[in-house]
Design a protein around this motif. Structure first.
Motif, short mmCIF file in Angstrom:
data_model
loop_
_atom_site.label_atom_id
_atom_site.label_comp_id
_atom_site.label_asym_id
_atom_site.label_seq_id
_atom_site.Cartn_x
_atom_site.Cartn_y
_atom_site.Cartn_z
N TYR A 35 0.85 -1.18 0.00
CA TYR A 35 0.00 0.00 0.00
C TYR A 35 0.89 1.24 0.00
N MET A 41 -3.76 10.54 5.01
CA MET A 41 -4.61 10.15 3.88
C MET A 41 -4.89 8.65 3.92
N GLU A 42 -5.76 8.20 3.00
CA GLU A 42 -6.14 6.79 3.03
C GLU A 42 -5.08 5.90 2.41
N GLU A 101 -10.77 -12.66 5.90
CA GLU A 101 -9.35 -12.35 5.75
C GLU A 101 -8.98 -11.22 6.71
N GLN A 103 -5.69 -8.71 7.80
CA GLN A 103 -4.38 -8.28 7.32
C GLN A 103 -3.47 -7.87 8.47
N GLN B 34 -14.34 -5.02 9.20
CA GLN B 34 -13.27 -5.02 10.20
C GLN B 34 -12.93 -3.60 10.62
N LEU B 101 -9.51 -6.60 0.71
CA LEU B 101 -10.02 -5.62 1.65
C LEU B 101 -9.84 -4.22 1.09
N PHE B 103 -10.03 -0.22 2.47
CA PHE B 103 -10.02 0.52 3.72
C PHE B 103 -10.68 1.88 3.55
N GLY B 104 -11.40 2.32 4.59
CA GLY B 104 -11.85 3.69 4.64
C GLY B 104 -10.69 4.60 4.95
N SER B 105 -10.91 5.89 4.86
CA SER B 105 -9.83 6.85 5.08
C SER B 105 -9.54 7.06 6.56
#
Lengths: 114, 113
Positions: A35, A41-42, A101, A103, B34, B101, B103-105
């Motif tokens: 990622y 930020m996201e 799942e 992580q 989650q 998955l 993810f939100g921010s």
């Protein structure tokens, strides 16, 4: 504490250099992820792998490449670093609990390209 | 399009109060949801998972609810402490073929002593 490691933790490098960010996990997980996240930020998924010799691009277009020759190792390479690559890079692996799942993330590599 | 929405404004509360964070989603049909915690400069850490057939899940001072009709999850921290200050992310499985998955921010929680 998850057994997933990233090196280096911090990297400052000049434009045009080739860099490899290392990620390894000792949990025997098949699925691994990279990622990119800017401060506040996201998370943006840039690469993932289902297992050895499997790699896929994620949602966010990235000039990086990945390889998965061993289950425990998932390195990310930038052939020619640019200032726009400055960000935090997070590696994760996942395990399945039944049909769900979960992580596990590494501590991240903070990259600054000058 | 699929969206996960968390309040981008920080939530500031007093120590000892209950913090409630919201996660709304659209165009998902998640089998589970989650919540993760992320501290500055570190990777997210898994906290809780709740399945679509569960209304509520608890773990110590944490409680999560999941309303598939409202398409919403609430995350509660009771008797909050300054050490609970962090960003909290919700995550869902997407409906795409890879079923990864998303993810939100995240919402930043600040607990004042």
């Amino acid at each position: 504490e998850a057994d997933i490691y990233q090196t280096p933790r911090y990297l400052v490098i000049g434009t045009g250099k080739k860099i490899t960010l290392e990620c390894s996990q000792t949990m025997g997980h098949d699925k691994m992820y990279w990622y990119q996240q800017d401060p506040g930020m996201e998370l943006h998924l840039i690469h993932y792998s289902y297992g050895v010799n499997s790699t896929e691009k994620g949602d966010l277009s990235s000039e990086s490449t990945v390889s998965r020759i061993r289950t425990e190792h998932f390195p990310l390479t930038l052939e020619s670093a640019r200032p726009s690559h400055t960000s935090q890079y997070l590696c994760a692996s996942s395990e399945w609990r039944g049909d769900a799942e979960t992580q596990y993330f590494g501590p991240g590599t903070r990259l600054l390209v000058l | 399009s699929q969206k996960i929405e968390q309040n981008s404004e920080a939530l500031n509360i007093q120590e000892g109060k209950t913090a409630t964070l919201t996660c709304n989603y659209t165009n998902y049909s998640p089998a589970y949801l989650q919540w993760y915690r992320q501290d500055p400069g570190r990777g997210p850490v898994f906290l809780l998972l709740i399945r679509e057939n569960e209304k509520e899940k608890r773990k110590e001072r944490l409680k999560v609810t999941f309303d598939t009709t409202l398409k919403q999850s609430l995350f509660h921290i009771t008797a909050s402490q300054p050490a609970d200050s962090a960003t909290y992310l919700c995550a869902l499985v997407g409906d795409t073929g890879r079923r990864a998955l998303t993810f939100g921010s995240g919402t930043r929680l600040q607990v004042q002593p």
